[in-house]
Design an enzyme around this catalytic site. Structure first.
Site, PDB file in Angstrom:
ATOM      1  N   ASP A   8       0.853  -1.181   0.000  1.00  0.00           N
ATOM      2  CA  ASP A   8       0.000   0.000   0.000  1.00  0.00           C
ATOM      3  C   ASP A   8       0.893   1.236   0.000  1.00  0.00           C
ATOM      4  OD1 ASP A   8      -1.989  -1.849   0.252  1.00  0.00           O
ATOM      5  OD2 ASP A   8      -2.730  -1.156   2.201  1.00  0.00           O
ATOM      6  N   ASP A 130     -15.179  -4.416  -0.834  1.00  0.00           N
ATOM      7  CA  ASP A 130     -14.718  -4.093   0.517  1.00  0.00           C
ATOM      8  C   ASP A 130     -15.927  -3.779   1.381  1.00  0.00           C
ATOM      9  OD1 ASP A 130     -12.195  -4.290  -0.600  1.00  0.00           O
ATOM     10  OD2 ASP A 130     -12.052  -2.136  -0.972  1.00  0.00           O
TER      11      ASP A 130
END
Length: 240
Positions: A8, A130
Site C-alpha cells: 500500500d 470491501d
C-alpha cells in the site's frame, strides 16, 4: 491458491493502515520497489499494489511506482486505488499492471464498469468488494453504501466478472484472523474466484483460506510485522 502480498502506497512509501483509517498509517519501507524485489526473491509471483493516495484523491497518483516495480520485477501486478475514469485505467495498464481492481467506481457507476469489463475482458478486471458489517464501503473506505456484499458480487457475476477481492474492513490490519464465515458464504452463494483479504495473521490462516476454497489470499501487515515469514510463504508455494 495464489499468495498475493500487498504493498500500500502513501507519499511514495510502503505503509499499512488499520481498518482503512489513514490516521493509523505506519511506514514500513520508504522504497516499495525494494519490497517487491524481496517478495520476488522468495518465489512470490503476484503483487497487490494499492494507491492509497489515489483512493483519497479519486484519481491515479502513484503510477510511477507501479511502472518501476513492473520494469524491475516479473511480478504479476494487480493495481487499485483511484481508478475512476478510463484514462486512469489506461494509465494503470500502460504502466505495467496486468490487472486492475475496481472498487468505489463499481458502486457509483456500474454502467461504466460494465463497459470496461466488455472492453478489457473479465480476466483483466478484478472486482474489489470491501465491506464492513456486510455493507460495501467506498472512497478508500471512507463512505458506506447500502449494498449487501453478496448482492453486490452477484450483480457483477451477471456481467461476467470472474475474480473478486473481498476485504472485511473490520479485520483489515488487525492481525486477528480472516472472515472465514463470510468467505464461506460468498463461495457458497456465488460462482466467482474469491481472493481473501484482511485479517490474515499467521500461516495457519493461509492454509485455512486454501481449505475453504479461496483462489488467492492477500497478505499485508502479517508480513511486515513478521507474523508470517517469507520463508513460510515460499514453502507454501513450493508445496502447492
Amino acid at each position: 491458491m495464489k499468495i498475493i502480498p500487498a504493498i500500500d502506497i502513501i507519499d511514495g512509501k510502503c505503509v499499512r493502515l488499520s481498518k482503512g483509517d489513514y490516521s493509523t498509517k505506519k511506514i514500513y519501507n520508504k522504497n516499495p520497489v525494494e519490497v517487491a524485489k524481496e517478495f520476488e526473491d522468495f518465489g512470490i509471483k503476484f503483487l497487490h499494489l494499492v494507491d492509497l493516495d489515489g483512493a483519497k484523491s479519486k484519481h491515479i497518483v502513484n503510477q510511477k511506482i507501479l511502472e518501476k516495480i513492473a520494469n524491475e520485477t516479473s511480478l504479476h501486478i494487480d493495481f487499485g486505488g483511484g481508478l475512476k475514469t478510463e484514462k486512469d485505467i489506461e494509465i494503470a495498464f500502460n504502466s505495467g499492471s496486468q490487472q486492475i481492481t475496481i472498487g468505489s467506481i463499481a458502486v457509483q457507476n456500474p454502467e461504466f464498469c460494465y463497459e470496461m469489463i466488455d472492453k478489457y475482458g473479465s480476466e483483466k478486471i478484478i472486482l474489489g468488494a470491501d465491506c464492513e458489517n456486510r455493507k460495501i464501503k467506498t472512497l478508500g473506505w471512507l463512505e458506506e453504501s447500502d449494498r449487501d456484499i453478496i448482492d453486490f458480487i452477484l450483480q457483477y457475476q451477471e456481467k461476467k466478472i470472474k475474480n473478486v477481492i473481498c476485504t472485511d474492513i473490520s479485520k483489515d490490519g488487525m492481525l486477528e484472523g480472516a472472515s472465514t464465515e463470510l468467505y464461506q458464504e460468498i463461495l457458497a452463494k456465488t460462482n466467482i474466484n474469491l481472493i481473501a483479504s484482511g485479517g490474515i495473521s499467521c500461516i495457519e490462516d493461509v492454509f485455512k483460506m486454501k481449505e475453504i476454497g479461496c483462489s488467492g489470499t492477500i497478505i499485508g501487515k502479517a508480513i511486515y510485522e513478521n507474523k508470517i515469514s517469507l520463508n513460510q510463504l515460499q514453502k507454501f508455494i513450493e508445496n502447492a
